[in-house]
Write an enzyme that holds these catalytic residues in place. Structure first.
Site, PDB file in Angstrom:
ATOM      1  N   HIS A 101       0.830  -1.214   0.000  1.00 51.33           N
ATOM      2  CA  HIS A 101       0.000   0.000   0.000  1.00 51.33           C
ATOM      3  C   HIS A 101       0.856   1.251   0.000  1.00 51.33           C
ATOM      4  O   HIS A 101       2.042   1.223   0.347  1.00 51.33           O
ATOM      5  CB  HIS A 101      -0.930   0.029   1.216  1.00 51.33           C
ATOM      6  CG  HIS A 101      -0.205   0.158   2.527  1.00 51.33           C
ATOM      7  ND1 HIS A 101       0.508  -0.860   3.084  1.00 51.33           N
ATOM      8  CD2 HIS A 101      -0.083   1.215   3.373  1.00 51.33           C
ATOM      9  CE1 HIS A 101       1.042  -0.464   4.222  1.00 51.33           C
ATOM     10  NE2 HIS A 101       0.707   0.807   4.428  1.00 51.33           N
ATOM     11  N   ASP A 103       0.403   4.913   1.932  1.00 54.30           N
ATOM     12  CA  ASP A 103      -0.385   5.286   3.112  1.00 54.30           C
ATOM     13  C   ASP A 103      -1.591   6.164   2.749  1.00 54.30           C
ATOM     14  O   ASP A 103      -1.456   7.162   2.028  1.00 54.30           O
ATOM     15  CB  ASP A 103       0.495   6.018   4.132  1.00 54.30           C
ATOM     16  CG  ASP A 103       1.507   5.065   4.754  1.00 54.30           C
ATOM     17  OD1 ASP A 103       1.171   3.883   4.967  1.00 54.30           O
ATOM     18  OD2 ASP A 103       2.651   5.503   5.004  1.00 54.30           O
ATOM     19  N   HIS A 253       4.654  -0.023   0.280  1.00 54.06           N
ATOM     20  CA  HIS A 253       5.387  -0.815   1.257  1.00 54.06           C
ATOM     21  C   HIS A 253       4.478  -1.877   1.854  1.00 54.06           C
ATOM     22  O   HIS A 253       3.237  -1.795   1.755  1.00 54.06           O
ATOM     23  CB  HIS A 253       5.993   0.068   2.359  1.00 54.06           C
ATOM     24  CG  HIS A 253       4.994   0.919   3.073  1.00 54.06           C
ATOM     25  ND1 HIS A 253       4.454   2.055   2.531  1.00 54.06           N
ATOM     26  CD2 HIS A 253       4.418   0.786   4.299  1.00 54.06           C
ATOM     27  CE1 HIS A 253       3.601   2.599   3.380  1.00 54.06           C
ATOM     28  NE2 HIS A 253       3.546   1.831   4.462  1.00 54.06           N
ATOM     29  N   ARG A 268       4.862   6.359  13.847  1.00 56.69           N
ATOM     30  CA  ARG A 268       4.989   6.941  12.507  1.00 56.69           C
ATOM     31  C   ARG A 268       4.431   8.347  12.537  1.00 56.69           C
ATOM     32  O   ARG A 268       3.402   8.578  13.198  1.00 56.69           O
ATOM     33  CB  ARG A 268       4.187   6.074  11.529  1.00 56.69           C
ATOM     34  CG  ARG A 268       4.388   6.435  10.067  1.00 56.69           C
ATOM     35  CD  ARG A 268       3.518   5.559   9.175  1.00 56.69           C
ATOM     36  NE  ARG A 268       2.236   6.194   8.925  1.00 56.69           N
ATOM     37  CZ  ARG A 268       1.166   5.575   8.389  1.00 56.69           C
ATOM     38  NH1 ARG A 268       1.232   4.307   8.061  1.00 56.69           N
ATOM     39  NH2 ARG A 268       0.058   6.234   8.186  1.00 56.69           N
TER      40      ARG A 268
HETATM   41  C1  SIN Z   1       2.988   1.096   7.814  1.00 57.37           C
HETATM   42  O1  SIN Z   1       2.298   0.679   6.888  1.00 57.37           O
HETATM   43  O2  SIN Z   1       3.134   2.285   8.032  1.00 57.37           O
HETATM   44  C2  SIN Z   1       3.732   0.111   8.695  1.00 57.37           C
HETATM   45  C3  SIN Z   1       5.013  -0.292   8.112  1.00 57.37           C
HETATM   46  C4  SIN Z   1       5.802  -1.177   9.025  1.00 57.37           C
HETATM   47  O3  SIN Z   1       5.357  -1.473  10.140  1.00 57.37           O
HETATM   48  O4  SIN Z   1       6.893  -1.598   8.640  1.00 57.37           O
END
Ligand code: SIN
Length: 277
Positions: A101, A103, A253, A268
């Site tokens: 995805h 974000d 990611h 984050r």
């Molecule tokens: C996310 O999608 O922000 C999480 C990524 C992660 O935990 O590595």
């Protein structure tokens, strides 16, 4: 690209670089900021090691690149609405971001970037995969580029946000009773680099506007398989106090949950972006 104040070491030919020589907890001078920005534009995701960061320091670093996004559905720690907690342990039933995805691509103006800091990591496991949407676009045939270039797709958050956050719509942060959704071009042009990339993802994209269901599913499945090509990827192995900063406009990611029942924990911040064109 010459860097004078930071060291930049690519981790794959197409995406990702490790950055050394900077302490993100401290104010950055203009030149260091510019070099970090240049490295992000060149490598799409950049990694830092040994960064001890408080939430305030992480927010201050994120704010250098834009306003911070407040997630529409995720619970946030008291007094820090901009902090999105990423946590899994032996009691978890799911993790954040297990599917490819970008974000919050369901927002009308989705985030430009995200800065993830982990203060507790499993060993081994818990890596994050990153995929270059420039590389995925460049590898399409000219005919497919032209076909996709005229299409848009719906990105909807309800399914993913209800599942991940066990959420009810009346708990949405802004008090609205609808989950964000947006119609986005399938091929987007990066506002800084001018490069084109694919902008559909398995987490949020639901259907292509104007195609019937079979046609839409077939094209999206083809694109998801294409995005999964290992040559477009890099894989980041976290250590305590690593930071990853990715550009949501040209990457996707996927977090791996191969470490249960160990704990993986961090925070984050997500930087606001512009309407997709
Ligand atoms: C996310 O999608 O922000 C999480 C990524 C992660 O935990 O590595």
């Amino acid at each position: 690209m010459p860097y004078e104040r930071i060291e930049v070491t690519p981790v794959s030919p197409v995406i990702g670089a490790e950055i050394a020589g900077v302490d993100l907890s401290q104010p950055l001078g203009n030149q260091v900021f510019q070099e970090i920005h240049d490295a992000l534009m060149a490598h799409q995701v950049i990694f830092f090691r040994d960064q001890e960061l408080t939430w305030d320091q992480q927010k201050a670093f994120g704010r250098l690149f834009g306003d911070l996004h407040i997630h529409p559905a995720a619970p946030a720690p008291e007094g820090h609405p901009e902090i999105f907690e990423v946590h899994a342990d032996e009691n978890s039933h799911r993790i954040v971001g297990p599917d490819w995805h970008s974000d919050v691509s369901c927002d009308e103006a989705p985030p430009m970037g995200s800065v993830l800091h982990l203060h507790e990591v499993p060993e081994p496991g818990g890596d994050t995969l990153f995929a270059s949407m420039y590389a995925a676009y460049d590898a399409l045939s000219d005919e497919m580029k032209t076909f996709l270039g005229g299409l848009s797709a719906w990105h909807e958050s309800e399914k993913v946000h209800r599942a991940v956050f066990e959420h009810r719509s009346d708990q949405l942060r802004d008090g609205a009773d609808t989950y964000p959704k947006a119609l986005q071009p399938i091929i987007r042009t990066h506002p800084v680099t001018g490069r084109k990339g694919i902008y559909v993802n398995t987490a949020f994209t639901t259907r292509i506007e104007g195609l019937n269901r079979n046609e839409s599913d077939a094209i999206l499945d083809m694109l998801y398989a294409h995005i999964d090509t290992p040559e477009f990827h890099c894989r980041f192995h976290w250590q305590k106090n690593s930071v990853a900063f990715w550009d949501n406009r040209c990457t996707q990611h996927q977090a791996l949950w191969d470490y249960y029942p160990q704990t993986r924990s961090g925070s984050r911040v997500t930087i606001c972006g512009d309407k997709v064109v």
